[in-house]
Design a protein around this motif. Structure first.
Motif, mmCIF file in Angstrom:
data_model
loop_
_atom_site.group_PDB
_atom_site.id
_atom_site.type_symbol
_atom_site.label_atom_id
_atom_site.label_comp_id
_atom_site.label_asym_id
_atom_site.label_seq_id
_atom_site.Cartn_x
_atom_site.Cartn_y
_atom_site.Cartn_z
ATOM 1 N N CYS A 126 0.847 -1.191 0.000
ATOM 2 C CA CYS A 126 0.000 0.000 0.000
ATOM 3 C C CYS A 126 0.882 1.240 0.000
ATOM 4 N N ALA A 180 -2.910 4.760 7.020
ATOM 5 C CA ALA A 180 -4.260 5.002 6.515
ATOM 6 C C ALA A 180 -4.942 3.692 6.137
ATOM 7 N N THR A 181 -4.183 2.755 5.560
ATOM 8 C CA THR A 181 -4.760 1.470 5.166
ATOM 9 C C THR A 181 -5.164 0.662 6.390
ATOM 10 N N ALA A 198 -6.043 1.901 9.287
ATOM 11 C CA ALA A 198 -7.236 2.562 9.828
ATOM 12 C C ALA A 198 -8.484 2.187 9.025
ATOM 13 N N GLU A 199 -8.372 2.192 7.704
ATOM 14 C CA GLU A 199 -9.504 1.842 6.841
ATOM 15 C C GLU A 199 -9.936 0.393 7.055
ATOM 16 N N LEU A 200 -8.971 -0.514 7.115
ATOM 17 C CA LEU A 200 -9.308 -1.924 7.298
ATOM 18 C C LEU A 200 -9.809 -2.207 8.714
ATOM 19 N N THR A 201 -9.264 -1.522 9.712
ATOM 20 C CA THR A 201 -9.746 -1.687 11.088
ATOM 21 C C THR A 201 -11.212 -1.263 11.184
ATOM 22 N N ALA A 202 -11.572 -0.185 10.496
ATOM 23 C CA ALA A 202 -12.969 0.272 10.481
ATOM 24 C C ALA A 202 -13.890 -0.764 9.848
ATOM 25 N N LYS A 203 -13.338 -1.637 8.995
ATOM 26 C CA LYS A 203 -14.120 -2.705 8.369
ATOM 27 C C LYS A 203 -14.093 -3.990 9.189
#
Length: 115
Positions: free
Chosen positions: A63, A68-69, A71-76
């Motif tokens: 990535c 940022a990646t 954080a984005e994946l943790t949110a998912k």
């Protein structure tokens, strides 16, 4: 002539792992037959490292911004097996594939043939 690269992720729960690649990572796929999904991978590079014993191979996702990646994946709902570590050649972490072990994720600092 080589026309592509087919990687395999072995999983004790292949259905959950396929769901993860399809629904969480959002990789394009085809259904080869009866739910057997084959995913398109982002552009790929191969490195060959020296080793005491041959036969061990590793697979990493890359990535541009690992923080940022993550954080984005943790949110998912993605779980990470390790924090982000500076390993010199990049910033590295490992994510858990539901039903399928762990997969490396890193932000490279090395030259890439993809650039």
């Amino acid at each position: 002539m080589i026309t592509g690269l087919h990687s395999i992720v072995y999983a004790q729960d292949a259905e959950r792992a396929r769901d993860f690649f399809r629904d969480v990572l959002g990789l394009p796929f085809v259904d080869a037959h009866d739910g057997w999904l084959i995913f398109a991978a982002p552009p790929t590079e191969i490195a060959v490292h020296p080793a005491e014993e041959s036969g061990r191979h590793e697979l990493y996702l890359m990535c541009d911004d690992v923080e940022a990646t993550v954080a984005e994946l943790t949110a998912k709902g993605v779980e990470f097996a390790a924090g982000i570590e500076d390993v010199g050649w990049g910033l590295l972490t490992r994510l858990r594939i539901p039903g399928g072990g762990e997969l490396g994720l890193y932000q490279p600092r090395h030259a890439s043939p993809l650039a």
